[in-house]
Scaffold this active site. Sequence first.
Site, PDB file in Angstrom:
ATOM      1  N   ASP A 311     -26.792  52.694  64.099  1.00  0.00           N
ATOM      2  CA  ASP A 311     -26.787  52.267  62.704  1.00  0.00           C
ATOM      3  C   ASP A 311     -27.696  53.179  61.897  1.00  0.00           C
ATOM      4  OD1 ASP A 311     -24.999  50.188  62.564  1.00  0.00           O
ATOM      5  OD2 ASP A 311     -26.455  48.699  63.213  1.00  0.00           O
ATOM      6  N   ASP A 522     -21.349  42.186  64.672  1.00  0.00           N
ATOM      7  CA  ASP A 522     -21.489  43.252  65.668  1.00  0.00           C
ATOM      8  C   ASP A 522     -21.041  42.799  67.056  1.00  0.00           C
ATOM      9  OD1 ASP A 522     -22.614  45.199  63.955  1.00  0.00           O
ATOM     10  OD2 ASP A 522     -24.585  44.261  64.119  1.00  0.00           O
TER      11      ASP A 522
END
Length: 682
Positions: A311, A522
Amino acid sequence: MTKATSTTAEIGLFNGAILRRALGQAVLKLNPRGLARNPVIFVTSLTAVLVTILVIRDGVAGADSFGIGIQVAIWLWFTVLFANFAEAIAEGRGKARADAFRATRSTTRAKVLADPRRRDIHHPKDAAALEEGDVVLVEAGDIVPTDGEVIEGVASVDESAITGESAPVIRESGGDRSSVTGGTRLVSDWLVVKVTARPGETFLDKMIALVEGAKRQKTPNEIALDILLAALTLVFLFVVVSLPVFAMWSGTEIPVIYLAALFITLIPTTIGGLLSAIGIAGMDRLVKANVIAKSGRAVEAAGDIDVLLLDKTGTITFGNRMADAFMPLPGITEQQLAEAAHLASLADDTPEGKSIVALAQKRFALRNDTASGASFVPFTAQSRMSGANLKDGTSIRKGAADVILRHVNQPASHELDRIVRTIASSGGTPLVVAEDTRILGVVHLKDVVKPGIRERFDELRRMGIRTVMITGDNALTAAAIAAEAGVDDFLAEATPEKKLELIRSTQADGRLVAMCGDGSNDAPALAQADVGVAMNSGTPAAKEAGNLVDLDSDPTKLIEIVLVGKQLLISRGALTTFSIANDVAKYFAILPALFVTAYPGLAVLDIMRLGTPSSAILSALIFNALVIVALIPVALRGVKYVPASASALLGRNLLIYGVGGLVAPFIGIKLIDLVVDLLRLA
């Protein structure tokens, strides 16, 4: 509750308590059902039993070989015990950490709510009796009774008993910070928590079981290596069984005890005795890094991954836009722009506002008391700007370009448009500053890349790992940050579906993928990835989907996990190389001792010039047992990993552990032979 300073504190390699417990466990592990899990050591134990029976028989019959036989039997049993001892030490270190986790638990009384809307009405219940779906109230000073998800409230939670981190963290309903862990303590406010774990299946219970190694399953590489070791053992069994035939043909008789000693010294007992300890120690190193592995397979896969998904926010960048430059319009000095932006940001508590104040003070030594008597206009989502009204009537505003242009009621000049476009194309955010109806310039806000991150990516590239940045930014911004950070590729405007599609397509190309995440969105990608690292601060869905949990909730930990996995594989390969290589010297020790009377020409192989045939056999057997003990520290610490290509690592491995494995036994066996001879003469 007894608070642990850190559950993952460093445990000495040879801690006295662990050593004492390991000695006892080494004897208990002589249980045949336990030994059967390790083919090489199981065969060694069977050989020890056979030799022991023969020794007892020879003792009764008064045979001449009784003396050497009893020594061979003793060292065969020592070989088995040393292998058990290595595994017991590794398990003991895990049990010590598990005891630290247990110390965080206490018998807690939970406040169960019959109606979540009525916090004033609750009844007590033992934490151990809570069921999945129960709703409990946790107030300031209370211990969180079990794992759950916050459904109401916001509070500061002390998680030091689990993570070792002293700073409290915020937990609140909704979002990705709604998960709480049993054993932590509320510092302030209150939370209404819905229980998400059944008794005995809490996160802490799972950590204890995994750290102890109670549920550790063999990984695919371990199973493959076990098969190889079993095959080598079978080959050497056929070789040793065939030797009496050649001996009889030459008129020589070889005692069964000598054949047993030869067999054990030739089979790969070193790696067989250390294999389990290496795997357990790999998981232990992750625990030291505050990462809990749900399986050994995840640790091993971390060492094999080809693609790392990271990320952008919080991992590659700090996550908050920070002021990077003041860019004034023609006729305005940089200091004039900085002074106006500084005044407009003094009451702005956002990270962006604080960074503008810090940058202005750093560049021009501005003071905070320059806005005495001013009234401040806070930022709102509706106005999209903030500022200050000074005592002399001057109005200063900062905000998005379109909002400020409407505020001053004038079109953008060519120069302003150019600056705004330049900042936007570089991945930054333009913040326009105006004084009354005059635009002064633009503050360049950017998501600052963490220092040293480019070097870390270069290191990963040398290891053959491709890095991919995941971000919700548009492609233009993503490309600019990716270029600055030095990642190999990026996925812009990422959605859960896009992440999942990227992982699947990468895996379809035969590559292993690792990623980290903390939100429920996620979870699908974490479950699909070969190595999924869930943040401890994340949602229960994310933690359930991942096969690793980072107690520190640090996204950059993914890089450290990869290094631990690499070290595990390198350690196993290095010690396997050493184990196979050190068998060569034993040919030069035992074969001449067995056949030199029948074939005098074999004396040329006795390059170590060992004392007698019996001392040669005994010396090789003693070295075979002691080398397991000598390599226990290497198995537990792991072989030092240096980022390099596979060919470079192979060359280093062969040089140190291959050549070292060839040379060390010649020196070790000769020294032991000298001692054996001295004791015999004495």
